[in-house]
Design a protein around this motif. Structure first.
Motif, PDB file in Angstrom:
ATOM      1  N   GLY A 282      -3.506  23.050 -12.717  1.00 17.45           N
ATOM      2  CA  GLY A 282      -3.185  22.694 -11.151  1.00 17.45           C
ATOM      3  C   GLY A 282      -4.029  23.107 -10.356  1.00 17.45           C
ATOM      4  O   GLY A 282      -4.301  22.459  -9.218  1.00 17.45           O
ATOM      5  N   CYS A 283      -4.313  24.281 -10.346  1.00 16.03           N
ATOM      6  CA  CYS A 283      -4.829  25.379  -9.326  1.00 16.03           C
ATOM      7  C   CYS A 283      -6.140  24.410  -8.871  1.00 16.03           C
ATOM      8  O   CYS A 283      -6.337  24.335  -7.559  1.00 16.03           O
ATOM      9  CB  CYS A 283      -4.894  26.696  -9.661  1.00 16.03           C
ATOM     10  N   SER A 284      -7.188  24.564  -9.846  1.00 18.04           N
ATOM     11  CA  SER A 284      -8.488  23.962  -9.485  1.00 18.04           C
ATOM     12  C   SER A 284      -8.586  22.321  -9.293  1.00 18.04           C
ATOM     13  O   SER A 284      -9.293  21.669  -8.355  1.00 18.04           O
ATOM     14  CB  SER A 284      -9.489  24.258 -10.672  1.00 18.04           C
ATOM     15  N   ALA A 285      -7.484  21.708  -9.731  1.00 15.85           N
ATOM     16  CA  ALA A 285      -7.386  20.327  -9.660  1.00 15.85           C
ATOM     17  C   ALA A 285      -6.949  19.994  -8.322  1.00 15.85           C
ATOM     18  O   ALA A 285      -7.522  19.202  -7.630  1.00 15.85           O
ATOM     19  CB  ALA A 285      -6.531  19.749 -10.635  1.00 15.85           C
ATOM     20  N   VAL A 286      -5.945  20.537  -7.931  1.00 12.68           N
ATOM     21  CA  VAL A 286      -5.275  19.997  -6.388  1.00 12.68           C
ATOM     22  C   VAL A 286      -6.037  20.893  -5.389  1.00 12.68           C
ATOM     23  O   VAL A 286      -6.310  20.197  -4.270  1.00 12.68           O
ATOM     24  CB  VAL A 286      -3.773  20.640  -6.170  1.00 12.68           C
ATOM     25  N   THR A 287      -6.791  21.914  -5.628  1.00 17.43           N
ATOM     26  CA  THR A 287      -7.766  22.365  -4.537  1.00 17.43           C
ATOM     27  C   THR A 287      -9.304  21.498  -4.551  1.00 17.43           C
ATOM     28  O   THR A 287      -9.604  21.213  -3.242  1.00 17.43           O
ATOM     29  CB  THR A 287      -8.075  23.926  -4.952  1.00 17.43           C
ATOM     30  N   LEU A 288      -9.473  20.940  -5.631  1.00 22.31           N
ATOM     31  CA  LEU A 288     -10.552  20.055  -5.532  1.00 22.31           C
ATOM     32  C   LEU A 288     -10.152  18.660  -4.728  1.00 22.31           C
ATOM     33  O   LEU A 288     -10.785  18.345  -3.798  1.00 22.31           O
ATOM     34  CB  LEU A 288     -11.186  19.520  -6.927  1.00 22.31           C
ATOM     35  N   ALA A 289      -9.079  18.136  -4.909  1.00 22.31           N
ATOM     36  CA  ALA A 289      -8.593  17.140  -4.359  1.00 22.31           C
ATOM     37  C   ALA A 289      -8.356  17.095  -3.077  1.00 22.31           C
ATOM     38  O   ALA A 289      -8.702  16.270  -2.227  1.00 22.31           O
ATOM     39  CB  ALA A 289      -7.684  16.523  -5.126  1.00 22.31           C
TER      40      ALA A 289
END
Lengths: 336, 336
Positions: A282-289
């Motif tokens: 979730g870390c990279s996913a939400v930071t990307l979004a």
């Protein structure tokens, strides 16, 4: 026709666009430096469910629905779902996506899964296998602690090298056109094992894999660090960042001026007691979004190398004395 | 250009060929009806290692090396590895493939993973993303029992609906040309949950997913059961086979004359005490490599619908009272 580059990369001729993105996070992430950028911050860590795994499934469901809503699409219009999480047998995903009835490829790349899902999703769209593809990943602090470390009730102390698993899910809709960001290339990671055996120092486990993928990206595309406005790893944290920068210096590349890490961006180390930083799919996913894509869409960053990093940790192999290998998947995202 | 068919399928214009295949199994599988067809039968269930998970990694390594050897290829010539297994965080795969240094996509689809890896591998080759791609999956009876059921030492009784996890790994090299079998199309499965909660009856958990994928395949390609010489599911066993045939009859298709199941083929139910049949990622993979592909290559079967089936079981979700959803991935393999 897309072009194969070097050992591990593809340059897309018809680069798939990221036409919508959504981020759903927990309270702690909402209180961090990126708090105001997330689409939805849940105050209840259970997200209305009665156990942590179901809570994580709900995170995925909410993120997916929101990304579809932003793109004005129904689940029936999505050709493929590329999805995964950290839990054994991907249960957060299985139960999160079951009602959407979308043909699915289940993926596991530990915390690199966001990069894996975007890579395969982009490959599918660029090849004409579907007009809309959904890439979806999640992690939850409590389900991850239960799976990999100690029961929360135990109240164990955390070493300073440890990272804090992000409670969050990010969803991305890819399509042949639309939006202001596109995936122009991918560099696929290998399993890299430097023999690190400290499961409380995931940054050290993953840094060699991140180094391998970033170095390979430079070689395959004949690029230098300066060719990217930012090189953003997934969840190396402060400890892993230092190792990555050192390892790449040994190979002749200084990325210190352009590097950051989603695990560093997402929490305030001083006030949030998160030690080395954030981690999890979730870390990279939400930071990307929430942070990276908007900057690319605005044109503040023209070209970013996004490299989610995964530590292939399992309690079974760890308790048998095995090391924790890493893997990292590179995704080149450009303004358009 | 490959063609999208219906809701969930692709018909490949340039159908990727399966240019080599290898199967490595354990002693019990070697004693079964397909025993003489496998490339390698290991007498030692530990395969020279000191724990079950490492044994399974060794199975993968051996199968991969053998498939590469048959194709006359080095690991450096393989563009992508699509691989997975049943264990939490895919540890059999991570440690099995680390020395090969091939860019890897880790997959999880429970026992359907062989179908998932062949689907994505074929999609990659057909799109021109690589000349050679390796699809690799495994399971091991003892590592699976440890992960999902009881310690072997406990000597639990097994209900008659239970299947026996196959100790085996199958590896397949896909390429644009060569060999006598090719993947002409794929039908990608959805997560299907009929609410079955009996983890000792995986056939019942998976049959609805198999039905959904096979039905979708008939719709998408406008085919009838008779258009296939065989429709071969992964590991429904005797119990699941009956349910599948009944479910498809309700939808107007009678596959009873052309259907078989790898889990039924691999053991002799009467003498091997395997109850409903074989299961595991390895079950469909080794049966494809050892029995199905040779028949297609010889032309005894012109067109086969191969449908590995997966039960998305986890002890965590199971102990929390959740059901066991299923997924099944269809791969159309034809003589050429």
């Amino acid at each position: 026709m897309s072009q194969i580059c070097g050992m591990s990369s593809i340059q897309f001729d018809k680069a798939p666009h990221i036409i919508s993105a959504a981020s759903v996070v927990g309270k702690k992430e909402g209180e961090g430096p990126l708090g105001k950028l997330f689409d939805l911050v849940g105050d209840d860590p259970m997200f209305g469910e009665d156990n942590w795994e179901k809570a994580e499934s709900t995170l995925q469901k909410e993120a997916a629905q929101m990304a579809l809503g932003k793109a004005g699409l129904l689940p029936t219009q999505i050709r493929y779902l590329f999805a995964g999480d950290l839990l054994g047998q991907l249960i957060a995903t299985s139960f999160g996506v079951v009602d959407m009835n979308i043909p699915m490829f289940g993926l596991y790349g530990a915390c690199s899964t966001c990069g894996e899902s975007l890579s395969l999703g982009a490959m599918a769209v660029a090849a004409g296998y579907g007009d809309y593809v959904l890439a979806l990943t999640s992690s939850h602090f409590a389900s991850a602690e239960k799976q990999f470390r100690f029961p929360l009730e135990y109240g164990n102390q955390r070493p300073l090298a440890a990272t804090w698993t992000v409670t969050g899910s990010g969803a991305f809709v890819l399509a042949p056109k639309g939006g202001k960001a596109r995936i122009t290339g991918v560099t696929t990671g290998k399993v890299v094992d430097f023999g690190v055996k400290d499961s409380m120092n995931m940054g050290a486990c993953m840094a060699p894999a991140a180094c391998d993928t970033i170095y390979q990206n430079f070689m395959d595309f004949n690029r230098q660090p300066e060719d990217y406005d930012k090189i953003i790893t997934g969840d190396l944290g402060y400890v892993g960042q230092k190792i990555l920068i050192d390892l790449l210096k040994e190979k002749g590349f200084d990325i210190s001026k352009v590097h950051t890490d989603c695990g560093i961006e997402i929490y305030d180390q001083q006030t949030q007691d998160t030690h080395s930083g954030g981690s999890g799919c979730g870390c990279s996913a939400v930071t990307l979004a929430a942070m990276i894509l908007p900057k690319i869409e605005k044109g503040s960053w023209k070209r970013v190398l996004f490299v989610p990093t995964g530590a292939l940790l399992s309690t079974v192999s760890f308790n048998e004395g095995q090391s924790v290998p890493g893997i990292a998947h590179g995704v080149v995202i450009e303004h358009c």
